[in-house]
Design a protein around this motif. Structure first.
Motif, PDB file in Angstrom:
ATOM      1  N   ARG A  51       8.489   3.097 -20.491  1.00  0.00           N
ATOM      2  CA  ARG A  51       7.119   3.616 -20.450  1.00  0.00           C
ATOM      3  C   ARG A  51       6.143   2.447 -20.501  1.00  0.00           C
ATOM      4  NH1 ARG A  51       6.989   8.551 -18.225  1.00  0.00           N
ATOM      5  NH2 ARG A  51       8.642   9.864 -19.110  1.00  0.00           N
ATOM      6  N   SER A  52       5.750   1.984 -19.364  1.00  0.00           N
ATOM      7  CA  SER A  52       4.829   0.850 -19.280  1.00  0.00           C
ATOM      8  C   SER A  52       3.395   1.303 -19.538  1.00  0.00           C
ATOM      9  CB  SER A  52       4.930   0.202 -17.901  1.00  0.00           C
ATOM     10  OG  SER A  52       6.243  -0.190 -17.620  1.00  0.00           O
ATOM     11  N   ARG A  53       2.577   0.366 -19.962  1.00  0.00           N
ATOM     12  CA  ARG A  53       1.150   0.653 -20.163  1.00  0.00           C
ATOM     13  C   ARG A  53       0.306   0.171 -18.993  1.00  0.00           C
ATOM     14  NH1 ARG A  53       0.284  -1.617 -26.167  1.00  0.00           N
ATOM     15  NH2 ARG A  53       1.693  -3.201 -25.320  1.00  0.00           N
ATOM     16  N   THR A  54       0.822  -0.779 -18.227  1.00  0.00           N
ATOM     17  CA  THR A  54       0.167  -1.244 -16.999  1.00  0.00           C
ATOM     18  C   THR A  54       1.243  -1.383 -15.933  1.00  0.00           C
ATOM     19  OG1 THR A  54       0.445  -3.588 -17.567  1.00  0.00           O
ATOM     20  CG2 THR A  54      -1.603  -2.512 -18.291  1.00  0.00           C
ATOM     21  N   ILE A  55       0.833  -1.420 -14.671  1.00  0.00           N
ATOM     22  CA  ILE A  55       1.819  -1.519 -13.600  1.00  0.00           C
ATOM     23  C   ILE A  55       1.525  -2.653 -12.620  1.00  0.00           C
ATOM     24  CG2 ILE A  55       0.712   0.078 -11.959  1.00  0.00           C
ATOM     25  CD1 ILE A  55       4.500  -0.223 -12.822  1.00  0.00           C
ATOM     26  N   ALA A 111       3.320   5.562 -10.704  1.00  0.00           N
ATOM     27  CA  ALA A 111       2.274   6.076  -9.805  1.00  0.00           C
ATOM     28  C   ALA A 111       1.031   6.480 -10.592  1.00  0.00           C
ATOM     29  CB  ALA A 111       2.817   7.260  -9.007  1.00  0.00           C
ATOM     30  N   ALA A 112       1.214   7.123 -11.753  1.00  0.00           N
ATOM     31  CA  ALA A 112       0.068   7.514 -12.576  1.00  0.00           C
ATOM     32  C   ALA A 112      -0.678   6.280 -13.078  1.00  0.00           C
ATOM     33  CB  ALA A 112       0.538   8.368 -13.746  1.00  0.00           C
ATOM     34  N   LEU A 113       0.067   5.258 -13.487  1.00  0.00           N
ATOM     35  CA  LEU A 113      -0.575   4.020 -13.927  1.00  0.00           C
ATOM     36  C   LEU A 113      -1.339   3.360 -12.785  1.00  0.00           C
ATOM     37  CD1 LEU A 113       2.277   2.460 -16.099  1.00  0.00           C
ATOM     38  CD2 LEU A 113       0.100   3.364 -16.934  1.00  0.00           C
ATOM     39  N   LEU A 114      -0.757   3.389 -11.589  1.00  0.00           N
ATOM     40  CA  LEU A 114      -1.424   2.789 -10.436  1.00  0.00           C
ATOM     41  C   LEU A 114      -2.738   3.496 -10.141  1.00  0.00           C
ATOM     42  CD1 LEU A 114      -1.436   0.783  -8.103  1.00  0.00           C
ATOM     43  CD2 LEU A 114      -0.064   2.410  -6.789  1.00  0.00           C
ATOM     44  N   ARG A 115      -2.740   4.813 -10.165  1.00  0.00           N
ATOM     45  CA  ARG A 115      -3.994   5.562  -9.958  1.00  0.00           C
ATOM     46  C   ARG A 115      -5.047   5.129 -10.975  1.00  0.00           C
ATOM     47  NH1 ARG A 115      -4.055   9.932  -6.689  1.00  0.00           N
ATOM     48  NH2 ARG A 115      -2.046  10.771  -5.985  1.00  0.00           N
ATOM     49  N   HIS A 116      -4.627   5.032 -12.232  1.00  0.00           N
ATOM     50  CA  HIS A 116      -5.562   4.670 -13.298  1.00  0.00           C
ATOM     51  C   HIS A 116      -6.147   3.278 -13.075  1.00  0.00           C
ATOM     52  CE1 HIS A 116      -7.276   4.329 -17.307  1.00  0.00           C
ATOM     53  NE2 HIS A 116      -6.616   3.193 -17.465  1.00  0.00           N
ATOM     54  N   GLU A 117      -5.300   2.328 -12.697  1.00  0.00           N
ATOM     55  CA  GLU A 117      -5.770   0.955 -12.525  1.00  0.00           C
ATOM     56  C   GLU A 117      -6.633   0.798 -11.267  1.00  0.00           C
ATOM     57  OE1 GLU A 117      -2.787  -2.111 -13.326  1.00  0.00           O
ATOM     58  OE2 GLU A 117      -1.648  -0.634 -14.473  1.00  0.00           O
ATOM     59  N   ARG A 142      17.090   5.832  -4.687  1.00  0.00           N
ATOM     60  CA  ARG A 142      17.462   7.064  -3.993  1.00  0.00           C
ATOM     61  C   ARG A 142      17.230   8.286  -4.886  1.00  0.00           C
ATOM     62  NH1 ARG A 142      21.783   5.321  -2.462  1.00  0.00           N
ATOM     63  NH2 ARG A 142      21.259   4.863  -0.296  1.00  0.00           N
ATOM     64  N   GLU A 143      17.490   8.141  -6.175  1.00  0.00           N
ATOM     65  CA  GLU A 143      17.310   9.247  -7.110  1.00  0.00           C
ATOM     66  C   GLU A 143      15.918   9.251  -7.746  1.00  0.00           C
ATOM     67  OE1 GLU A 143      19.048  10.741 -11.463  1.00  0.00           O
ATOM     68  OE2 GLU A 143      20.079   9.168 -10.332  1.00  0.00           O
ATOM     69  N   TRP A 144      15.435   8.082  -8.124  1.00  0.00           N
ATOM     70  CA  TRP A 144      14.193   8.027  -8.904  1.00  0.00           C
ATOM     71  C   TRP A 144      12.938   8.118  -8.038  1.00  0.00           C
ATOM     72  CZ3 TRP A 144      13.809   7.850 -14.251  1.00  0.00           C
ATOM     73  CH2 TRP A 144      15.020   7.778 -14.937  1.00  0.00           C
ATOM     74  N   LYS A 145      12.971   7.583  -6.827  1.00  0.00           N
ATOM     75  CA  LYS A 145      11.862   7.688  -5.865  1.00  0.00           C
ATOM     76  C   LYS A 145      10.534   7.140  -6.409  1.00  0.00           C
ATOM     77  CE  LYS A 145      13.702  11.764  -3.436  1.00  0.00           C
ATOM     78  NZ  LYS A 145      14.948  11.935  -4.211  1.00  0.00           N
ATOM     79  N   ILE A 146      10.606   6.115  -7.231  1.00  0.00           N
ATOM     80  CA  ILE A 146       9.381   5.536  -7.787  1.00  0.00           C
ATOM     81  C   ILE A 146       8.627   4.748  -6.728  1.00  0.00           C
ATOM     82  CG2 ILE A 146       8.463   3.970  -9.534  1.00  0.00           C
ATOM     83  CD1 ILE A 146      10.881   4.692 -11.279  1.00  0.00           C
ATOM     84  N   THR A 147       9.349   3.995  -5.907  1.00  0.00           N
ATOM     85  CA  THR A 147       8.685   3.243  -4.837  1.00  0.00           C
ATOM     86  C   THR A 147       7.957   4.185  -3.888  1.00  0.00           C
ATOM     87  OG1 THR A 147      10.323   1.458  -4.978  1.00  0.00           O
ATOM     88  CG2 THR A 147       9.053   1.629  -2.932  1.00  0.00           C
ATOM     89  N   ARG A 148       8.597   5.286  -3.543  1.00  0.00           N
ATOM     90  CA  ARG A 148       7.941   6.255  -2.653  1.00  0.00           C
ATOM     91  C   ARG A 148       6.666   6.810  -3.295  1.00  0.00           C
ATOM     92  NH1 ARG A 148       8.680   9.065   1.957  1.00  0.00           N
ATOM     93  NH2 ARG A 148       7.605  11.072   2.071  1.00  0.00           N
ATOM     94  N   SER A 149       6.720   7.084  -4.594  1.00  0.00           N
ATOM     95  CA  SER A 149       5.535   7.631  -5.259  1.00  0.00           C
ATOM     96  C   SER A 149       4.388   6.622  -5.253  1.00  0.00           C
ATOM     97  CB  SER A 149       5.873   8.049  -6.691  1.00  0.00           C
ATOM     98  OG  SER A 149       6.128   6.928  -7.527  1.00  0.00           O
ATOM     99  N   LEU A 150       4.709   5.343  -5.349  1.00  0.00           N
ATOM    100  CA  LEU A 150       3.675   4.310  -5.275  1.00  0.00           C
ATOM    101  C   LEU A 150       3.055   4.261  -3.877  1.00  0.00           C
ATOM    102  CD1 LEU A 150       5.542   1.482  -7.216  1.00  0.00           C
ATOM    103  CD2 LEU A 150       3.494   2.687  -8.008  1.00  0.00           C
ATOM    104  N   LEU A 151       3.903   4.352  -2.853  1.00  0.00           N
ATOM    105  CA  LEU A 151       3.391   4.342  -1.483  1.00  0.00           C
ATOM    106  C   LEU A 151       2.502   5.558  -1.210  1.00  0.00           C
ATOM    107  CD1 LEU A 151       6.508   3.154   0.573  1.00  0.00           C
ATOM    108  CD2 LEU A 151       4.443   1.851   0.028  1.00  0.00           C
ATOM    109  N   GLU A 152       2.830   6.683  -1.810  1.00  0.00           N
ATOM    110  CA  GLU A 152       1.996   7.874  -1.627  1.00  0.00           C
ATOM    111  C   GLU A 152       0.595   7.640  -2.184  1.00  0.00           C
ATOM    112  OE1 GLU A 152       5.481  11.346  -1.700  1.00  0.00           O
ATOM    113  OE2 GLU A 152       4.490  10.724  -3.574  1.00  0.00           O
TER     114      GLU A 152
END
Length: 359
Positions: A51-55, A111-117, A142-152
């Motif tokens: 659980r990061s506080r910044t991204i 992705a939520a942190l990115l929106r905030h920043e 493939r399972e976590w899809k975090i990179t895809r969420s950032l691109l969105e």
């Protein structure tokens, strides 16, 4: 009895040495009671939520062509023996060896942190690099899809982004990359270390095979996505002879740009790489390390700005000349009229939504 240093199938290194902060160290030894080594048990990959506080990470290094980067994961299952990010696992009180490629950390709130920043009034728009430290398309994506969420998120706010990967999984996101490319907001680099599948298998055991990376370049290019090739790292007497051939094949597949990095061996990585040489290229080991030291001011590594990515000395000068000639020959790195666009950015609202009045 397990033979110390015995290779593990599908893993890049053979051991889990103490990191530089451990107060004690242990060393495996053969006690001589069993001449037939027991088979090594398979190592399972574990993923822990972080659980990061910044991204967004920021840097001021003159050696790096971007000031902002995002790493969706810590550790990397690709298991590349040469990865300069391995020593970062020491900050998690883990080993840069097998821990780095089996004990991974994911940032599902990225992705939520990115929106905030990006919503902060002081945000200065410049290209965000995804994959500067560990591969954003390593197998767990493939399972976590975090990179895809950032691109969105980046697509929605029209923010420029660059990605570097050695995994064909990036083709899963052709839809998002295509939308970004149509607005000149994305560039992709595919890392190709060797065209020899056997060498690639022991250098980077869980990354895509060389022919799949070339196919990835071809498909990205065909989809209108600006794509380049990174020959990284160049390792003397291991893959440096392939430089021109890699650039030729990548250009034929549609790569427009190219770069390279000379092997870096920071902190614990130097010992892991020596062990790899003794396992997979014992007859070349002394010659390889001598060439590295000659290119790093007499040491295994030189972290000084201006030299850490390229090195110095006759061998490095020759590589630089060879690269320049090959780039011209294959039409890579043409003059650009400008970088990715920064004028289209529309920040999200503080609540994470976009304005209803934006076009």
């Amino acid at each position: 009895m397990q033979t110390p240093g015995a290779p593990r199938k599908g893993r890049g290194v053979n051991s889990n040495p103490a990191n530089r902060f451990f107060p004690t160290r242990s060393e495996a030894a053969d006690d001589g009671w069993n001449t037939e080594p027991d088979p090594l048990p398979p190592l399972q990959t574990t993923v822990t939520i972080q659980r990061s506080r910044t991204i967004i990470s920021r840097n001021q290094s003159p050696d790096i062509p971007f000031t902002m980067s995002i790493n969706p994961y810590q550790g990397c299952e690709h298991g590349c023996v040469y990865c300069y990010a391995r020593p970062s696992h020491a900050y998690l009180d883990l080993s840069p060896g097998l821990d780095f490629e089996t004990r991974l950390f994911a940032k599902p709130n990225a992705a939520a942190l990115l929106r905030h920043e990006l919503a902060k009034p002081g945000h200065q728009v410049s290209t965000i690099n995804i994959g500067a430290n560990t591969d954003p398309y390593q197998p767990i994506e493939r399972e976590w899809k975090i990179t895809r969420s950032l691109l969105e998120v980046l697509r929605e706010v029209r923010h420029p982004v660059a990605l570097i990967t050695k995994n064909a999984m990036i083709l899963r996101d052709l839809d998002l990359l295509g939308e970004l490319a149509r607005q000149n907001l994305v560039q992709v680099f595919v890392s190709v270390t060797s065209l020899d599948p056997e060498l690639s298998r022991v250098l980077e055991p869980r990354a895509s095979a060389p022919h799949r990376r070339l196919q990835t370049i071809e498909r990205l290019s065909a989809a209108g996505i600006p794509v380049g090739v990174m020959v990284a790292p160049l390792i003397p007497f291991i893959n440096d002879a392939e430089l021109e051939r890699i650039l030729e094949k990548a250009a034929a597949a549609g790569a427009q740009r190219a770069g390279y990095v000379f092997l870096r061996l920071p902190h614990e990585l130097k010992d892991l790489f020596r062990d790899w040489l003794q396992t997979h290229a014992p007859l070349k080991a002394a010659r390889v390390m001598a060439a590295i030291r000659a290119s790093r001011g007499g040491s295994d590594n030189n972290s000084a700005y201006g030299q850490r990515m390229t090195g110095e000395g006759p061998l490095v000068d020759l590589l630089r000349q060879r690269f320049a000639v090959a780039v011209r020959r294959y039409g890579l790195n043409p003059p650009r009229s400008g970088g990715l666009r920064t004028d289209l950015f529309r920040p999200p609202r503080a609540d994470g939504q976009l304005s209803l009045f934006d076009d």
